[in-house]
Design a protein around this motif. Structure first.
Motif, PDB file in Angstrom:
ATOM      1  N   GLN A  21       0.828  -1.203   0.000  1.00 29.90           N
ATOM      2  CA  GLN A  21       0.000   0.000   0.000  1.00 29.90           C
ATOM      3  C   GLN A  21       0.867   1.258   0.000  1.00 29.90           C
ATOM      4  O   GLN A  21       0.568   2.236  -0.704  1.00 29.90           O
ATOM      5  CB  GLN A  21      -0.919  -0.010   1.223  1.00 29.90           C
ATOM      6  N   GLU A  22       1.952   1.213   0.791  1.00 27.33           N
ATOM      7  CA  GLU A  22       2.859   2.361   0.817  1.00 27.33           C
ATOM      8  C   GLU A  22       3.510   2.571  -0.553  1.00 27.33           C
ATOM      9  O   GLU A  22       3.677   3.717  -1.013  1.00 27.33           O
ATOM     10  CB  GLU A  22       3.940   2.129   1.875  1.00 27.33           C
ATOM     11  N   LEU A  23       3.875   1.463  -1.193  1.00 27.94           N
ATOM     12  CA  LEU A  23       4.476   1.563  -2.523  1.00 27.94           C
ATOM     13  C   LEU A  23       3.487   2.140  -3.527  1.00 27.94           C
ATOM     14  O   LEU A  23       3.837   2.996  -4.364  1.00 27.94           O
ATOM     15  CB  LEU A  23       4.960   0.188  -2.978  1.00 27.94           C
ATOM     16  N   SER A  52      -6.568  10.435   0.508  1.00 25.84           N
ATOM     17  CA  SER A  52      -6.084   9.128   0.046  1.00 25.84           C
ATOM     18  C   SER A  52      -5.371   8.386   1.169  1.00 25.84           C
ATOM     19  O   SER A  52      -5.569   7.176   1.369  1.00 25.84           O
ATOM     20  CB  SER A  52      -5.146   9.318  -1.137  1.00 25.84           C
ATOM     21  N   LYS A  53      -4.543   9.102   1.902  1.00 27.51           N
ATOM     22  CA  LYS A  53      -3.834   8.475   3.016  1.00 27.51           C
ATOM     23  C   LYS A  53      -4.805   8.026   4.108  1.00 27.51           C
ATOM     24  O   LYS A  53      -4.664   6.945   4.690  1.00 27.51           O
ATOM     25  CB  LYS A  53      -2.813   9.452   3.604  1.00 27.51           C
ATOM     26  N   ILE A  54      -5.793   8.878   4.366  1.00 27.64           N
ATOM     27  CA  ILE A  54      -6.800   8.511   5.373  1.00 27.64           C
ATOM     28  C   ILE A  54      -7.558   7.258   4.946  1.00 27.64           C
ATOM     29  O   ILE A  54      -7.788   6.331   5.725  1.00 27.64           O
ATOM     30  CB  ILE A  54      -7.767   9.686   5.619  1.00 27.64           C
ATOM     31  N   GLU A  80      -8.595   1.528   5.327  1.00 22.32           N
ATOM     32  CA  GLU A  80      -8.670   0.202   4.713  1.00 22.32           C
ATOM     33  C   GLU A  80      -7.742  -0.787   5.415  1.00 22.32           C
ATOM     34  O   GLU A  80      -8.112  -1.952   5.661  1.00 22.32           O
ATOM     35  CB  GLU A  80      -8.294   0.304   3.228  1.00 22.32           C
ATOM     36  N   ILE A  81      -6.557  -0.346   5.760  1.00 22.42           N
ATOM     37  CA  ILE A  81      -5.616  -1.206   6.493  1.00 22.42           C
ATOM     38  C   ILE A  81      -6.197  -1.584   7.850  1.00 22.42           C
ATOM     39  O   ILE A  81      -6.109  -2.740   8.289  1.00 22.42           O
ATOM     40  CB  ILE A  81      -4.257  -0.490   6.651  1.00 22.42           C
ATOM     41  N   GLN A  82      -6.823  -0.612   8.508  1.00 19.33           N
ATOM     42  CA  GLN A  82      -7.415  -0.879   9.807  1.00 19.33           C
ATOM     43  C   GLN A  82      -8.566  -1.883   9.694  1.00 19.33           C
ATOM     44  O   GLN A  82      -8.725  -2.767  10.538  1.00 19.33           O
ATOM     45  CB  GLN A  82      -7.915   0.438  10.429  1.00 19.33           C
TER      46      GLN A  82
END
Length: 230
Positions: free
Chosen positions: A86-88, A138-140, A145-147
């Motif tokens: 996701q970071e990539l 987008s970051k939020i 989504e990760i959470q």
């Protein structure tokens, strides 16, 4: 002379009954010994079964703990890989956005060269602010989504753990019931053997009483004969 023959016959019969009683006593002793041996064997078998069941349960528990540990490691690794991915993606997205923005800025600069410098600055500021808000959103969204993925993974792990515990509990209850059933069967068997032993002892006692009565009759008869002879 006839009475002596009768007395001798009674004595012979009494002797035969005594021998038979002794033989019965030996047989009873053998049967009781066999019963005790069988009981000892059954108790040993129960203990061995319990020991084997405990070993199986412990082995299964160790295996389940190892599987649980591996599953947790796998999930943690998957989550870590998902985070990196996701970071990539976010980084590439940002780079594309920056690149695209540069292109747009360059085109806009050429196109709006004759426009008012102040207006250009205002428009650029608005674009930058909009992009910044989009990046923040987008970051939020990515974090959310990760959470959510973490929450789903945790719920799945807890559900599987509860299911495993329920299965283990059912299996343990079944084993306990089986042990109780075996115990009840053994207790009933022991009760029957004890009853049989009591019956054998009672019959032996009756035989002994009969033997004693025969001897008393013989002694009485022999006493009467001696009196008559004298």
């Amino acid at each position: 002379m006839s009475e002596e023959i009768v007395d001798h016959s009674k004595f012979t019969e009494a002797k035969s009954l005594r021998k038979q009683a002794e033989e019965d006593a030996k047989l009873l002793a053998n049967r009781i010994a066999l019963l005790k041996a069988e009981e000892t064997k059954a108790l040993k078998k129960i203990e061995e079964t319990r020991k084997k069941a405990m070993e199986i349960l412990q082995s299964r528990q160790r295996l389940q703990e190892e599987q649980k540990r591996k599953e947790e490691m796998r999930l943690a690794k998957e989550q870590e890989e998902q985070l990196k991915l996701q970071e990539l993606k976010n980084q590439k997205y940002t780079e594309r956005q920056v690149k695209e923005q540069k292109k747009q800025d360059f085109k806009s600069k050429i196109y709006t060269e004759a426009q008012n410098i102040k207006q250009i600055q205002i428009e650029n500021l608005e674009i930058i602010e909009q992009k910044r808000l989009e990046e923040i959103q987008s970051k939020i969204a990515a974090k959310q989504e990760i959470q959510r993925q973490k929450s789903r993974a945790e719920e799945k792990r807890k559900r599987m753990e509860l299911e495993k515990k329920a299965q283990m509990k059912m299996e343990l209850e079944r084993k306990i019931e089986e042990e109780n059933r075996i115990r009840r069967e053994k207790e009933e068997s022991v009760a029957r053997m004890e009853q049989e032993e009591l019956e054998l002892i009672q019959r032996l006692q009756n035989t002994q009483l009969l033997q004693q009565s025969v001897f008393e009759d013989l002694e009485a008869a022999m006493g009467v004969t001696e009196l008559r002879d004298s």
